[in-house]
Design a protein around this motif. Structure first.
Motif, mmCIF file in Angstrom:
data_model
loop_
_atom_site.group_PDB
_atom_site.id
_atom_site.type_symbol
_atom_site.label_atom_id
_atom_site.label_comp_id
_atom_site.label_asym_id
_atom_site.label_seq_id
_atom_site.Cartn_x
_atom_site.Cartn_y
_atom_site.Cartn_z
ATOM 1 N N ASP A 133 23.517 118.946 40.336
ATOM 2 C CA ASP A 133 22.796 117.886 40.479
ATOM 3 C C ASP A 133 23.723 116.517 40.505
ATOM 4 N N SER A 134 24.872 116.534 40.065
ATOM 5 C CA SER A 134 25.918 115.404 39.972
ATOM 6 C C SER A 134 26.427 115.414 41.353
ATOM 7 N N PRO A 135 26.166 114.191 42.225
ATOM 8 C CA PRO A 135 27.013 113.915 43.276
ATOM 9 C C PRO A 135 28.428 113.928 43.098
ATOM 10 N N THR A 136 28.879 113.338 42.129
ATOM 11 C CA THR A 136 30.274 113.466 41.817
ATOM 12 C C THR A 136 30.935 114.717 41.803
ATOM 13 N N ILE A 137 30.382 115.618 40.873
ATOM 14 C CA ILE A 137 30.714 116.955 40.856
ATOM 15 C C ILE A 137 30.597 117.627 42.238
ATOM 16 N N TYR B 211 31.751 105.548 38.605
ATOM 17 C CA TYR B 211 31.142 106.594 38.080
ATOM 18 C C TYR B 211 29.449 106.165 38.315
ATOM 19 N N VAL C 122 34.083 111.992 33.393
ATOM 20 C CA VAL C 122 33.043 112.622 34.115
ATOM 21 C C VAL C 122 32.534 113.736 33.082
ATOM 22 N N ALA D 84 28.799 106.134 42.118
ATOM 23 C CA ALA D 84 28.720 107.671 42.543
ATOM 24 C C ALA D 84 27.562 108.258 42.525
ATOM 25 N N GLU D 85 27.054 108.055 41.293
ATOM 26 C CA GLU D 85 26.005 108.888 40.462
ATOM 27 C C GLU D 85 24.511 108.128 41.037
ATOM 28 N N ARG E 218 18.512 113.133 36.349
ATOM 29 C CA ARG E 218 19.366 111.879 36.593
ATOM 30 C C ARG E 218 18.812 111.148 37.541
ATOM 31 N N LYS E 219 18.059 111.481 38.478
ATOM 32 C CA LYS E 219 17.509 110.345 39.398
ATOM 33 C C LYS E 219 16.583 109.296 38.704
ATOM 34 N N PRO F 5 17.717 119.908 37.027
ATOM 35 C CA PRO F 5 16.238 119.786 37.157
ATOM 36 C C PRO F 5 15.802 120.493 38.168
#
Lengths: 196, 124
Positions: free
Chosen positions: B10-14, A127, A76, A130-131, A93-94, B62
């Motif tokens: 902005d990271s769902p994982t984090i 990953y 990550v 999830a993202e 990132r979207k 963002p």
């Protein structure tokens, strides 16, 4: 990272080594050679910003959920380095899509590379799920290294299979050293500063 | 609604990783995906009678980045601690965060235990 002119196209090429990343919105190439590691190319389809990271997840099996795994933590982190650079350039990132390469089962190395490749594949799969980053192309596994040229302007990737593992002596050594270092330092953590 | 820790990344994982790490603190965690989203949610929470005990914010996001979030948040709340959790390790950026009103700076990768210790220092 090595910056050089590309004689065939006239474009500047940025060659990244194992453990490195680079992002830009420029009309250049980002290049690498990947063996048992992963090369991830991200492209923002809205802003036309692209980046590449060449890394390894220094894992044993990712047995726990990606959010709790100590091993995934480093994977990550590597993705965050690249995405952070792209966000600084104006990306979101979207709007990113991904292409992934590597995770080769190299016969000239120990059998542990098989497990390493499997663990890395498992990480990227979890990953990107999830993202919610869409995987649009991948070329993984096999018993050969890959030479990649990525155009961050349009997201295209040119991949050459190095069937006889030609052109790779420097990269093979660097990748081995990098993987060993990542395993050695996989419990590392960043600094903490508390202000008055 | 009681005390709330706002996790901004902005990271769902984090975000999920931090929320899981903070379970042991017993404090409710809410998530926001950028600085503006956090400001909106903080207003909703405080309007409903809740209390923001701590914000944990990324920098590179963002819409509204972490530094701008801290500056905006400090216009309405001068005291609630904001701890930055980021890959950014440059001294200049850390100084900018400190000047904006950050209370602490954690450079990723983080380990759950260290994060919990920092939270316990700020959330009584």
């Amino acid at each position: 990272m090595l910056k050089s002119g590309n004689n065939e196209t006239g474009k500047t090429a940025f060659l990244i080594y194992p453990g490195e990343y680079f992002a830009t919105r420029g009309d250049v190439f980002i290049s690498t050679i990947v063996g048992s590691c992963l090369a991830v190319c991200l492209f923002d389809v809205s802003e036309h910003i692209g980046g590449m990271v060449n890394f390894v997840v220094p894992g044993g099996k990712v047995t726990r959920d990606i959010h709790e795994s100590e091993i995934s933590r480093i994977g990550v982190l590597n993705m965050e380095y690249l995405i952070g650079e792209m966000v600084k350039l104006g990306s979101n990132r979207k709007h990113m899509v991904s292409k992934i390469f590597g995770a080769a089962f190299l016969s000239d190395e120990s059998t542990s590379t098989h497990k390493l490749a499997e663990d890395n594949l498992e990480f990227v799969s979890k990953y990107f799920h999830a993202e919610k980053i869409r995987l649009v192309n991948s070329d993984l596994g096999g018993e050969f290294r890959r030479k990649l040229y990525f155009s961050p302007l349009d997201g295209k990737v040119w991949r050459k299979k190095l069937i006889n593992n030609e052109e790779v002596s420097e990269f093979a050594i660097l990748e081995e050293e990098y993987v060993r270092k990542e395993f050695r330092e996989r419990d590392r953590k960043g600094s903490i500063f508390l202000f008055d | 609604m009681g005390k709330v820790i706002m996790v901004i990344d902005d990271s769902p994982t984090i975000r999920v990783s931090v929320e899981i790490a903070l379970k042991s603190t017993g404090v409710e965690v809410k998530q926001a995906e950028n600085g503006q989203d956090a400001l909106d949610k903080i207003k909703e929470i405080t309007d409903a009678g809740g209390e923001i005990a701590l914000c944990i914010s990324d920098i590179n996001m963002p819409v509204m980045n972490g530094i701008d979030f801290i500056k905006e948040f400090r216009k309405v709340d001068k005291f609630t601690p904001v701890v930055v959790l980021t890959t950014e390790a440059e001294k200049e950026t850390i100084q900018k965060g400190k000047e904006a009103g950050a209370s602490g700076w954690i450079i990723k990768p983080f380990q759950a235990e260290d994060l919990v210790n920092v939270v316990k220092r700020f959330v009584k």
